[in-house]
Scaffold this motif. Structure first.
Motif, PDB file in Angstrom:
ATOM      1  N   ALA A 238      13.348   2.233  -6.511  1.00 56.61           N
ATOM      2  CA  ALA A 238      13.009   2.045  -7.925  1.00 56.61           C
ATOM      3  C   ALA A 238      11.590   2.523  -8.208  1.00 56.61           C
ATOM      4  O   ALA A 238      11.324   3.145  -9.251  1.00 56.61           O
ATOM      5  CB  ALA A 238      13.175   0.580  -8.321  1.00 56.61           C
ATOM      6  N   ARG A 239      10.666   2.248  -7.276  1.00 50.67           N
ATOM      7  CA  ARG A 239       9.288   2.705  -7.464  1.00 50.67           C
ATOM      8  C   ARG A 239       9.213   4.227  -7.456  1.00 50.67           C
ATOM      9  O   ARG A 239       8.506   4.838  -8.262  1.00 50.67           O
ATOM     10  CB  ARG A 239       8.393   2.120  -6.377  1.00 50.67           C
ATOM     11  CG  ARG A 239       8.098   0.637  -6.533  1.00 50.67           C
ATOM     12  CD  ARG A 239       7.238   0.119  -5.404  1.00 50.67           C
ATOM     13  NE  ARG A 239       5.930   0.757  -5.361  1.00 50.67           N
ATOM     14  CZ  ARG A 239       5.007   0.499  -4.426  1.00 50.67           C
ATOM     15  NH1 ARG A 239       5.285  -0.368  -3.459  1.00 50.67           N
ATOM     16  NH2 ARG A 239       3.838   1.109  -4.451  1.00 50.67           N
ATOM     17  N   LEU A 240       9.932   4.851  -6.549  1.00 51.88           N
ATOM     18  CA  LEU A 240       9.914   6.308  -6.481  1.00 51.88           C
ATOM     19  C   LEU A 240      10.588   6.939  -7.694  1.00 51.88           C
ATOM     20  O   LEU A 240      10.216   8.030  -8.121  1.00 51.88           O
ATOM     21  CB  LEU A 240      10.593   6.771  -5.196  1.00 51.88           C
ATOM     22  CG  LEU A 240       9.865   6.420  -3.893  1.00 51.88           C
ATOM     23  CD1 LEU A 240      10.713   6.804  -2.695  1.00 51.88           C
ATOM     24  CD2 LEU A 240       8.506   7.102  -3.817  1.00 51.88           C
ATOM     25  N   LEU A 241      11.565   6.246  -8.239  1.00 54.10           N
ATOM     26  CA  LEU A 241      12.229   6.731  -9.451  1.00 54.10           C
ATOM     27  C   LEU A 241      11.372   6.517 -10.684  1.00 54.10           C
ATOM     28  O   LEU A 241      11.607   7.124 -11.734  1.00 54.10           O
ATOM     29  CB  LEU A 241      13.560   5.997  -9.638  1.00 54.10           C
ATOM     30  CG  LEU A 241      14.732   6.448  -8.768  1.00 54.10           C
ATOM     31  CD1 LEU A 241      15.838   5.404  -8.783  1.00 54.10           C
ATOM     32  CD2 LEU A 241      15.259   7.794  -9.261  1.00 54.10           C
ATOM     33  N   ASP A 242      10.370   5.630 -10.559  1.00 56.47           N
ATOM     34  CA  ASP A 242       9.553   5.241 -11.701  1.00 56.47           C
ATOM     35  C   ASP A 242      10.432   4.779 -12.851  1.00 56.47           C
ATOM     36  O   ASP A 242      10.262   5.165 -13.999  1.00 56.47           O
ATOM     37  CB  ASP A 242       8.654   6.408 -12.153  1.00 56.47           C
ATOM     38  CG  ASP A 242       7.550   5.943 -13.108  1.00 56.47           C
ATOM     39  OD1 ASP A 242       7.200   4.752 -13.078  1.00 56.47           O
ATOM     40  OD2 ASP A 242       7.053   6.786 -13.888  1.00 56.47           O
ATOM     41  N   ASP A 243      11.414   3.940 -12.493  1.00 57.43           N
ATOM     42  CA  ASP A 243      12.390   3.464 -13.457  1.00 57.43           C
ATOM     43  C   ASP A 243      12.427   1.942 -13.396  1.00 57.43           C
ATOM     44  O   ASP A 243      12.007   1.332 -12.413  1.00 57.43           O
ATOM     45  CB  ASP A 243      13.777   4.045 -13.115  1.00 57.43           C
ATOM     46  CG  ASP A 243      14.717   4.031 -14.303  1.00 57.43           C
ATOM     47  OD1 ASP A 243      14.330   3.473 -15.349  1.00 57.43           O
ATOM     48  OD2 ASP A 243      15.831   4.569 -14.172  1.00 57.43           O
ATOM     49  N   ASP A 244      12.924   1.321 -14.447  1.00 58.25           N
ATOM     50  CA  ASP A 244      12.933  -0.139 -14.525  1.00 58.25           C
ATOM     51  C   ASP A 244      14.256  -0.697 -14.008  1.00 58.25           C
ATOM     52  O   ASP A 244      15.266  -0.689 -14.698  1.00 58.25           O
ATOM     53  CB  ASP A 244      12.688  -0.582 -15.972  1.00 58.25           C
ATOM     54  CG  ASP A 244      12.536  -2.090 -16.075  1.00 58.25           C
ATOM     55  OD1 ASP A 244      12.524  -2.754 -15.019  1.00 58.25           O
ATOM     56  OD2 ASP A 244      12.411  -2.609 -17.197  1.00 58.25           O
ATOM     57  N   TRP A 245      14.214  -1.197 -12.790  1.00 62.12           N
ATOM     58  CA  TRP A 245      15.363  -1.852 -12.174  1.00 62.12           C
ATOM     59  C   TRP A 245      15.110  -3.354 -12.045  1.00 62.12           C
ATOM     60  O   TRP A 245      15.737  -4.033 -11.230  1.00 62.12           O
ATOM     61  CB  TRP A 245      15.632  -1.257 -10.792  1.00 62.12           C
ATOM     62  CG  TRP A 245      16.151   0.146 -10.800  1.00 62.12           C
ATOM     63  CD1 TRP A 245      15.537   1.253 -11.296  1.00 62.12           C
ATOM     64  CD2 TRP A 245      17.402   0.593 -10.276  1.00 62.12           C
ATOM     65  NE1 TRP A 245      16.315   2.365 -11.113  1.00 62.12           N
ATOM     66  CE2 TRP A 245      17.465   1.997 -10.488  1.00 62.12           C
ATOM     67  CE3 TRP A 245      18.460  -0.045  -9.633  1.00 62.12           C
ATOM     68  CZ2 TRP A 245      18.558   2.759 -10.079  1.00 62.12           C
ATOM     69  CZ3 TRP A 245      19.547   0.722  -9.230  1.00 62.12           C
ATOM     70  CH2 TRP A 245      19.589   2.107  -9.460  1.00 62.12           C
ATOM     71  N   THR A 246      14.175  -3.859 -12.842  1.00 62.74           N
ATOM     72  CA  THR A 246      13.719  -5.240 -12.676  1.00 62.74           C
ATOM     73  C   THR A 246      14.861  -6.239 -12.768  1.00 62.74           C
ATOM     74  O   THR A 246      14.964  -7.161 -11.942  1.00 62.74           O
ATOM     75  CB  THR A 246      12.655  -5.572 -13.732  1.00 62.74           C
ATOM     76  OG1 THR A 246      11.574  -4.642 -13.616  1.00 62.74           O
ATOM     77  CG2 THR A 246      12.122  -6.994 -13.533  1.00 62.74           C
ATOM     78  N   ALA A 247      15.718  -6.107 -13.756  1.00 58.79           N
ATOM     79  CA  ALA A 247      16.783  -7.090 -13.957  1.00 58.79           C
ATOM     80  C   ALA A 247      17.727  -7.130 -12.762  1.00 58.79           C
ATOM     81  O   ALA A 247      18.096  -8.202 -12.275  1.00 58.79           O
ATOM     82  CB  ALA A 247      17.557  -6.772 -15.238  1.00 58.79           C
ATOM     83  N   GLU A 248      18.119  -5.952 -12.275  1.00 55.02           N
ATOM     84  CA  GLU A 248      19.047  -5.903 -11.139  1.00 55.02           C
ATOM     85  C   GLU A 248      18.408  -6.469  -9.869  1.00 55.02           C
ATOM     86  O   GLU A 248      19.045  -7.218  -9.113  1.00 55.02           O
ATOM     87  CB  GLU A 248      19.491  -4.461 -10.887  1.00 55.02           C
ATOM     88  CG  GLU A 248      20.324  -3.851 -12.010  1.00 55.02           C
ATOM     89  CD  GLU A 248      19.458  -3.111 -13.027  1.00 55.02           C
ATOM     90  OE1 GLU A 248      18.243  -3.442 -13.138  1.00 55.02           O
ATOM     91  OE2 GLU A 248      19.990  -2.204 -13.685  1.00 55.02           O
ATOM     92  N   ILE A 249      17.140  -6.114  -9.640  1.00 55.50           N
ATOM     93  CA  ILE A 249      16.444  -6.588  -8.445  1.00 55.50           C
ATOM     94  C   ILE A 249      16.226  -8.097  -8.519  1.00 55.50           C
ATOM     95  O   ILE A 249      16.436  -8.819  -7.532  1.00 55.50           O
ATOM     96  CB  ILE A 249      15.110  -5.840  -8.270  1.00 55.50           C
ATOM     97  CG1 ILE A 249      15.390  -4.385  -7.852  1.00 55.50           C
ATOM     98  CG2 ILE A 249      14.206  -6.537  -7.254  1.00 55.50           C
ATOM     99  CD1 ILE A 249      14.180  -3.488  -7.865  1.00 55.50           C
ATOM    100  N   ASP A 250      15.816  -8.598  -9.682  1.00 60.10           N
ATOM    101  CA  ASP A 250      15.595 -10.039  -9.833  1.00 60.10           C
ATOM    102  C   ASP A 250      16.879 -10.826  -9.630  1.00 60.10           C
ATOM    103  O   ASP A 250      16.868 -11.900  -9.016  1.00 60.10           O
ATOM    104  CB  ASP A 250      15.010 -10.352 -11.214  1.00 60.10           C
ATOM    105  CG  ASP A 250      13.539  -9.956 -11.337  1.00 60.10           C
ATOM    106  OD1 ASP A 250      12.933  -9.616 -10.309  1.00 60.10           O
ATOM    107  OD2 ASP A 250      13.016  -9.990 -12.463  1.00 60.10           O
TER     108      ASP A 250
END
Length: 328
Positions: A238-250
């Motif tokens: 997600a960091r390398l994609l510079d994309d928001d995956w916060t909901a899925e990761i949380d």
């Protein structure tokens, strides 16, 4: 998270994330070489991470595992195998066993773990009490860190079905056959299978005995912890994609935390985290394009690691959940 008093980690998971970023800078090089040095693991020991206890705060421990897995999964595999040994040795009633605890907690003495021989199946390990100690026979299919660790917490079944836990030196022995495994990923972790043919272990190396059922119930917590390896790979992608995956990761993290104390939740939680890593790694490959297929880059390495984590430490219930989740 519990740490040895002389080896405090400043900031806990936050410090682990800083260390992970240092490891990540050379992770592709280590992966390409297929080996890592003990000096690489010294970075974790110097930060006190070998003194982390599995009995501490599970959320903090999970976050540390995830951070390090997103930095260098091979290094994290070797380190993670160590963590259960120090508290087990500390709790041992065998005279002299506790003397090894300071070295284990500092990382001066580094341990691997081989517990799969307790499970039913063709690779079950037997432990037979004999005069002056124990005879060990059987095969452990997966032992990480051979050549980089000093001792192994080895488990096997006694004649009456009792689980025996022994502290065995990780050194060449005529009664020990070591076969390197050729893995899809984390080849640098020096993972091997080990066959014991009448290995004698002195009686002062007994850590403990307990009913197999008691061990199996506690093992579920460790299975939940393994899910944070996949979560860490997903976070790095997600960091390398510079994309928001916060909901899925949380959500995946919350599921793993809940599963730590509720074994019936482990299969779904492990499946969610492994599938998330697989999806995130695939997204990184697709977003990178043709360059992602070149050897030596981060995307293909993370994709291989995500694939490996679809299989690592799974049980039939976890595999069934994963198959359902990945089915279109």
């Amino acid at each position: 998270m519990t740490l040895a008093p002389s080896h405090a980690v400043d900031g806990g998971p936050a410090a682990a994330r800083r260390i992970a970023d240092d490891l990540f800078a050379s992770a592709a090089e280590v992966d390409s070489a297929g080996r890592l040095t003990r000096a690489r693991l010294d970075r974790l020991a110097d930060a006190g991470l070998y003194g982390v206890s599995l009995q501490g705060d599970f959320a903090d421990l999970g976050d540390v595992v995830a951070a390090l897995a997103g930095g260098c999964l091979a290094s994290t595999f070797i380190w993670l195998q160590h963590l259960g040994t120090a508290p087990a040795v500390a709790a041992s009633t065998t005279p002299g066993m506790a003397d090894r605890v300071p070295a284990l907690r500092s990382g001066a003495l580094r341990a691997g773990v081989a517990l799969s021989g307790l499970r039913n199946g063709p690779m079950q390990v037997s432990v037979e009490p004999v005069e002056g100690g124990f005879r060990v026979d059987g095969t452990v299919g997966w032992l990480t860190g051979w050549g980089l660790i000093d001792v192994v917490q080895l488990a096997g079944r006694g004649p009456d079905g009792t689980a025996y836990f022994l502290l065995v030196d990780a050194v060449p022995d005529p009664a020990v056959e070591v076969r390197p495994l050729d893995l899809l990923a984390i080849q640098a972790s020096s993972t091997v299978s080990v066959t014991f043919r009448g290995l004698f272990v002195p009686e002062d190396r007994l850590i403990r005995t307990e009913p197999v059922d008691t061990w199996a119930a506690a093992d579920a917590r460790g299975s939940a912890l393994n899910g944070f390896l996949a979560l860490g790979v997903a976070q790095r992608c997600a960091r390398l994609l510079d994309d928001d995956w916060t909901a899925e990761i949380d959500q995946a993290r919350d599921d793993l935390l809940a599963a730590a104390d509720q074994p019936d939740l482990v299969p779904a939680a492990r499946a969610r985290s492994a599938a998330l890593a697989w999806l995130a790694a695939g997204s990184l490959m697709a977003a990178t394009g043709g360059r992602a297929a070149l050897a030596g880059g981060h995307p293909q390495r993370l994709a291989r690691e995500a694939a490996l984590l679809l299989t690592f430490g799974t049980r039939p219930a976890i595999r069934a959940e994963l198959t359902d989740r990945l089915h279109p």
